[in-house]
Design a protein around this motif. Structure first.
Motif, mmCIF file in Angstrom:
data_model
loop_
_atom_site.group_PDB
_atom_site.id
_atom_site.type_symbol
_atom_site.label_atom_id
_atom_site.label_comp_id
_atom_site.label_asym_id
_atom_site.label_seq_id
_atom_site.Cartn_x
_atom_site.Cartn_y
_atom_site.Cartn_z
ATOM 1 N N PRO A 176 20.090 41.878 33.992
ATOM 2 C CA PRO A 176 21.098 42.015 35.041
ATOM 3 C C PRO A 176 22.396 42.660 34.536
ATOM 4 O O PRO A 176 22.848 42.398 33.424
ATOM 5 C CB PRO A 176 21.360 40.563 35.474
ATOM 6 N N PHE A 177 22.964 43.486 35.382
ATOM 7 C CA PHE A 177 24.321 43.998 35.196
ATOM 8 C C PHE A 177 25.233 42.923 35.777
ATOM 9 O O PHE A 177 25.141 42.589 36.962
ATOM 10 C CB PHE A 177 24.476 45.321 35.949
ATOM 11 N N ARG A 224 22.556 47.423 49.214
ATOM 12 C CA ARG A 224 22.050 48.539 50.032
ATOM 13 C C ARG A 224 21.673 49.744 49.175
ATOM 14 O O ARG A 224 21.041 50.668 49.663
ATOM 15 C CB ARG A 224 23.112 48.962 51.048
ATOM 16 N N TRP A 225 22.058 49.739 47.909
ATOM 17 C CA TRP A 225 21.692 50.858 47.034
ATOM 18 C C TRP A 225 20.244 50.705 46.590
ATOM 19 O O TRP A 225 19.853 49.637 46.097
ATOM 20 C CB TRP A 225 22.601 50.889 45.801
ATOM 21 N N PRO A 237 18.598 46.876 44.488
ATOM 22 C CA PRO A 237 18.600 46.115 45.746
ATOM 23 C C PRO A 237 18.709 44.605 45.582
ATOM 24 O O PRO A 237 19.105 43.914 46.526
ATOM 25 C CB PRO A 237 17.245 46.488 46.368
ATOM 26 N N ARG A 238 18.399 44.094 44.399
ATOM 27 C CA ARG A 238 18.435 42.648 44.188
ATOM 28 C C ARG A 238 19.764 42.263 43.544
ATOM 29 O O ARG A 238 19.970 42.461 42.347
ATOM 30 C CB ARG A 238 17.254 42.195 43.323
ATOM 31 N N VAL A 239 20.660 41.726 44.370
ATOM 32 C CA VAL A 239 21.994 41.355 43.914
ATOM 33 C C VAL A 239 22.202 39.871 44.200
ATOM 34 O O VAL A 239 22.195 39.447 45.356
ATOM 35 C CB VAL A 239 23.090 42.185 44.616
ATOM 36 N N ARG A 272 16.260 37.050 37.333
ATOM 37 C CA ARG A 272 16.451 38.400 36.806
ATOM 38 C C ARG A 272 16.779 39.426 37.903
ATOM 39 O O ARG A 272 16.015 40.369 38.131
ATOM 40 C CB ARG A 272 15.232 38.840 36.008
ATOM 41 N N PRO A 273 17.910 39.261 38.582
ATOM 42 C CA PRO A 273 18.306 40.251 39.592
ATOM 43 C C PRO A 273 18.732 41.555 38.930
ATOM 44 O O PRO A 273 18.938 41.614 37.714
ATOM 45 C CB PRO A 273 19.485 39.577 40.290
ATOM 46 N N ASP A 274 18.881 42.600 39.740
ATOM 47 C CA ASP A 274 19.407 43.861 39.220
ATOM 48 C C ASP A 274 20.883 43.701 38.854
ATOM 49 O O ASP A 274 21.340 44.195 37.821
ATOM 50 C CB ASP A 274 19.270 44.975 40.271
ATOM 51 N N ILE A 275 21.618 43.017 39.729
ATOM 52 C CA ILE A 275 23.046 42.768 39.520
ATOM 53 C C ILE A 275 23.315 41.294 39.773
ATOM 54 O O ILE A 275 22.776 40.703 40.708
ATOM 55 C CB ILE A 275 23.911 43.625 40.473
#
Length: 323
Positions: free
Chosen positions: A99-100, A125-126, A130-132, A203-206
């Motif tokens: 994750p960022f 929305r990007w 998408p997983r925030v 483990r989200p993207d952000i």
């Protein structure tokens, strides 16, 4: 107070007069950096995300949040590329995507929760990320029973009222790419941690990590929360404005949430307005203002981005640290 006295720059490419060099953007200058990022939220979605007494409009989304989402998207993409290139070349194997992490700090009553929810919505929305997930530090507060045992109920929100060991362990595990992490669930109604209830972070993207003291450095531990941040934001405003917003929110809650028999503050729901306002100001000056002055405001210049709100709640100026 220092929050009201530090000078703010006038030009988009003029460095701040504070010790840390920032580029200062007016609202219109910042809005121009949106480029071609499309509007991704409807009026109904914004209404569902805004706070109880925090007006947020489509103009706020297009002029503040969309340029910020573009900036963060560039950071996420660049970091992924760098990590992949360096670690693949050095270790000879691809690295898992971790994750960022974005830290959001600021005073009680300044609007961090609404800001974080709206940022989560526009970032998700990007298609690149998408997983925030959004985690607040409330889940890492010590349970009420323990706060009472340590005589810390009047220090709730101060650094010593948190389980810092658990907080740092969570951030370290998230940054290591571990799966199915559990964050204790905090109930604002009960004003306490709910036993055996958790938020799961997988483990989200952000990961947006929001709280009062997330940029604090004073600790005997070898690591602090900000060690795990890839980007940090401080939500700022004049102290008198934050106090006014805090009192307004308290009075609104008195007419709504406090009326629930299960509310920790139910005993306050029938106070006359003048007594309720006086109580809110006492709480502000006894707890929240000292915490802001001693622990939160001194961390402001550690943030990568400072977002300055005006009395109307609208963002009037943005500062981006360029070193």
């Amino acid at each position: 107070m220092a929050s009201d006295l530090l000078p703010w720059g006038q030009s988009v490419f003029r460095e701040s007069e504070t010790a840390v060099p920032y580029l200062t953007f007016s609202r219109s200058e910042w809005a121009a950096l949106r480029a071609n990022v499309p509007l991704s939220l409807s009026e109904d979605e914004i209404a569902a995300l805004r706070g109880r007494n925090e007006p947020v409009s489509l103009a706020d989304i297009t002029e503040i949040y969309l340029p910020l989402s573009r900036l963060l998207n560039l950071h996420v993409t660049a970091l992924r590329s760098l990590n992949s290139m360096v670690e693949s070349a050095f270790l000879g194997c691809p690295r898992i995507t971790v994750p960022f992490i974005i830290g959001i700090a600021g005073s009680v009553g300044v609007g961090k929760s609404t800001f974080a929810r709206l940022l989560q919505a526009v970032l998700s929305r990007w298609p690149d990320h998408p997983r925030v997930d959004l985690v607040t530090t409330d889940g890492f507060l010590l349970p009420t029973r323990e706060l009472e045992e340590r005589d810390l109920m009047q220090r709730k929100g101060f650094p010593e009222s948190y389980d810092l060991r658990r907080m740092i362990a969570f951030l370290a595990a998230a940054k290591a790419g571990e799966r199915h992490l559990q964050v204790p669930y905090y109930s604002h109604d009960a004003y306490d941690i709910v036993p055996d209830r958790f938020q799961v972070v997988d483990r989200p993207d952000i990961l947006i990590f929001e709280g009062l003291n997330v940029l604090q450095t004073g600790s005997e531990r070898s690591a602090v929360a900000s060690d795990f941040f890839d980007f940090s934001i401080y939500l700022d405003a004049a102290t008198a404005d934050i106090e006014s917003w805090y009192v307004d929110r308290f009075l609104l809650l008195q007419r709504t949430a406090f009326r629930k028999p299960t509310s920790y503050f139910h005993n306050y729901c029938d106070l006359p307005r003048d007594e309720a306002e006086a109580l809110a100001r006492r709480i502000w000056h006894r707890i929240n203002l000292p915490n802001l002055q001693a622990n939160i405001l001194p961390t402001r210049e550690r943030a990568r981005l400072i977002v300055r709100k005006e009395r109307s709640h609208a963002v009037g100026e943005v500062r981006l640290r360029h070193l």
